[in-house]
Design a protein around this motif. Sequence first.
Motif, PDB file in Angstrom:
ATOM      1  N   LEU A  23       0.844  -1.182   0.000  1.00 43.47           N
ATOM      2  CA  LEU A  23       0.000   0.000   0.000  1.00 43.47           C
ATOM      3  C   LEU A  23       0.884   1.238   0.000  1.00 43.47           C
ATOM      4  CD1 LEU A  23      -2.833   1.274   0.265  1.00 43.47           C
ATOM      5  CD2 LEU A  23      -2.520   1.190   2.739  1.00 43.47           C
ATOM      6  N   LEU A  24       0.764   2.063  -1.033  1.00 41.90           N
ATOM      7  CA  LEU A  24       1.615   3.235  -1.179  1.00 41.90           C
ATOM      8  C   LEU A  24       0.946   4.497  -0.646  1.00 41.90           C
ATOM      9  CD1 LEU A  24       2.902   2.585  -4.821  1.00 41.90           C
ATOM     10  CD2 LEU A  24       3.862   1.764  -2.664  1.00 41.90           C
ATOM     11  N   TYR A  25      -0.363   4.609  -0.861  1.00 41.35           N
ATOM     12  CA  TYR A  25      -1.058   5.829  -0.438  1.00 41.35           C
ATOM     13  C   TYR A  25      -2.536   5.535  -0.236  1.00 41.35           C
ATOM     14  CZ  TYR A  25      -3.095  10.510  -0.537  1.00 41.35           C
ATOM     15  OH  TYR A  25      -3.804  11.645  -0.241  1.00 41.35           O
ATOM     16  N   ILE A  26      -3.144   6.135   0.786  1.00 44.59           N
ATOM     17  CA  ILE A  26      -4.581   6.010   1.006  1.00 44.59           C
ATOM     18  C   ILE A  26      -5.115   7.297   1.614  1.00 44.59           C
ATOM     19  CG2 ILE A  26      -4.284   4.942   3.293  1.00 44.59           C
ATOM     20  CD1 ILE A  26      -6.825   3.294   2.649  1.00 44.59           C
ATOM     21  N   HIS A  27      -6.300   7.705   1.141  1.00 47.24           N
ATOM     22  CA  HIS A  27      -6.964   8.904   1.655  1.00 47.24           C
ATOM     23  C   HIS A  27      -8.453   8.599   1.739  1.00 47.24           C
ATOM     24  CE1 HIS A  27      -8.114  12.950   2.458  1.00 47.24           C
ATOM     25  NE2 HIS A  27      -8.691  13.142   1.276  1.00 47.24           N
ATOM     26  N   THR A  28      -9.030   8.712   2.927  1.00 48.42           N
ATOM     27  CA  THR A  28     -10.428   8.325   3.130  1.00 48.42           C
ATOM     28  C   THR A  28     -11.357   9.516   3.322  1.00 48.42           C
ATOM     29  OG1 THR A  28     -10.027   8.101   5.517  1.00 48.42           O
ATOM     30  CG2 THR A  28      -9.755   6.119   4.159  1.00 48.42           C
ATOM     31  N   GLY A  29     -10.834  10.727   3.232  1.00 48.47           N
ATOM     32  CA  GLY A  29     -11.655  11.895   3.526  1.00 48.47           C
ATOM     33  C   GLY A  29     -12.328  12.521   2.321  1.00 48.47           C
ATOM     34  N   TYR A  30     -12.209  11.907   1.144  1.00 46.81           N
ATOM     35  CA  TYR A  30     -12.770  12.475  -0.078  1.00 46.81           C
ATOM     36  C   TYR A  30     -13.864  11.560  -0.596  1.00 46.81           C
ATOM     37  CZ  TYR A  30     -12.872  14.485  -4.808  1.00 46.81           C
ATOM     38  OH  TYR A  30     -13.262  15.084  -5.979  1.00 46.81           O
ATOM     39  N   GLY A  31     -15.051  12.123  -0.872  1.00 46.26           N
ATOM     40  CA  GLY A  31     -16.179  11.310  -1.297  1.00 46.26           C
ATOM     41  C   GLY A  31     -16.010  10.740  -2.688  1.00 46.26           C
ATOM     42  N   ASP A  32     -16.691   9.628  -2.952  1.00 45.47           N
ATOM     43  CA  ASP A  32     -16.661   9.046  -4.289  1.00 45.47           C
ATOM     44  C   ASP A  32     -17.596   9.833  -5.201  1.00 45.47           C
ATOM     45  OD1 ASP A  32     -19.123   8.142  -3.269  1.00 45.47           O
ATOM     46  OD2 ASP A  32     -19.082   6.394  -4.584  1.00 45.47           O
ATOM     47  N   LEU A  33     -17.682   9.422  -6.464  1.00 38.96           N
ATOM     48  CA  LEU A  33     -18.427  10.171  -7.474  1.00 38.96           C
ATOM     49  C   LEU A  33     -19.900  10.317  -7.099  1.00 38.96           C
ATOM     50  CD1 LEU A  33     -18.403  11.617 -10.185  1.00 38.96           C
ATOM     51  CD2 LEU A  33     -18.670   9.403 -11.313  1.00 38.96           C
ATOM     52  N   HIS A  34     -20.496   9.275  -6.538  1.00 38.29           N
ATOM     53  CA  HIS A  34     -21.904   9.352  -6.140  1.00 38.29           C
ATOM     54  C   HIS A  34     -22.098  10.379  -5.022  1.00 38.29           C
ATOM     55  CE1 HIS A  34     -23.727   6.115  -8.515  1.00 38.29           C
ATOM     56  NE2 HIS A  34     -22.579   5.478  -8.379  1.00 38.29           N
ATOM     57  N   GLY A  35     -21.158  10.412  -4.084  1.00 35.57           N
ATOM     58  CA  GLY A  35     -21.255  11.383  -3.004  1.00 35.57           C
ATOM     59  C   GLY A  35     -21.082  12.804  -3.497  1.00 35.57           C
ATOM     60  N   ILE A  36     -20.190  12.983  -4.478  1.00 31.51           N
ATOM     61  CA  ILE A  36     -19.947  14.315  -5.028  1.00 31.51           C
ATOM     62  C   ILE A  36     -21.182  14.832  -5.767  1.00 31.51           C
ATOM     63  CG2 ILE A  36     -18.571  15.613  -6.711  1.00 31.51           C
ATOM     64  CD1 ILE A  36     -16.266  13.655  -6.079  1.00 31.51           C
ATOM     65  N   LEU A  37     -21.857  13.938  -6.517  1.00 29.57           N
ATOM     66  CA  LEU A  37     -23.003  14.336  -7.334  1.00 29.57           C
ATOM     67  C   LEU A  37     -24.338  14.171  -6.616  1.00 29.57           C
ATOM     68  CD1 LEU A  37     -21.960  12.826 -10.798  1.00 29.57           C
ATOM     69  CD2 LEU A  37     -21.629  15.154  -9.955  1.00 29.57           C
TER      70      LEU A  37
END
Length: 350
Positions: free
Chosen positions: A306-320
């Motif tokens: 695992l090189l990088y992970i970020h859980t604070g950004y919503g997926d496309l459904h959450g954005i729209l």
Amino acid sequence: MTYLKPLFRHPRLPKNKLGYTLKEYEGSISTLCAGCGHDSISATIVQACFELSIEPHLVAKISGIGCSSKTPAYFLGNSHGFNSVHGRMPSVATGANMANKNMVYFGVSGDGDTASIGMGQFVHAIRRNLDMVYIVMNNGCYGLTKGQDSATADQGSASKSGHINPFQPVDLASLAVELGATFVAQSFSGDKQQLVPLIKAAIRHKGLAFINVMSPCVTFNNNPGSTKSYDYVREHMQATGKMDFVPERKTLRAAYPEGTETEVTLHDGSTLNLHKLATDWDPEDRLSAVNAIQQARARDQILTGLLYIHTGYGDLHGILHTTDTALNSLSEAELCPGQAVLDSINASLR
């Protein structure tokens, strides 16, 4: 010759929580070259879905063109699948995902399919944080057309024909981190112990989970001069840590020194246990991840894990702010809310 596996299996095969054995997650018999790393990746997907007790009919497999894009036929035969045109897998996956968010999506691609003709599609799938597992089976060559160098072939590496590649390679893992992918991992097709938990974590991640898997081509790119050969990759692998996937467990977030362990919390409370090997790398820090990849490259090493992970950004459904209901399940009343709602929308645009 048949491409179907025999129906008989040992009656005492282990079962998961759904009562399924591995048989329910298998596909047809592979037509790839014997020993192809892509088949090993297919086997890890089967194992990961079996261990997570995922309903096969709730999985969709989307691919493009190439040896890698043939593999969806070889795993999860009871799932939905679509083999698209060269480089266009992300578009098809986006359409399917927007129509029904309640499925697990696997986007299967190759280094030619993603790093060349599909590069623009790759970029925008990351930018939109499409909720899917994006796997690149990276062998550094075009196996279907007799082994020409792909965009990920390392500069100075020799093809089977003896041709020396003069160009710098596209580093898909670094590019994914730079573009803002919320989950980036790298692995080797021959390392099942590492790859299975990575795929399990990717499935549970909310957003685009990108995994670049070095998968040597046994026919055209497994020669002594190739940096994508089995021997080269095994000798130059540098793992970020010892991996395990622990579902639904409370974790503590803390900085940790070299030689100790930490748990990275995923979106649903699941964790990925990491054993840190370096003091200057943090999987939740984008700059740190980029530096770690580049430092390993400078040492002629392939950084895996695992090189990088970020859980604070919503997926496309959450954005729209899309509906939770699959589009084919919406009623007429939901699709046609009436004249009053239409008048309200028109009034808001005046």
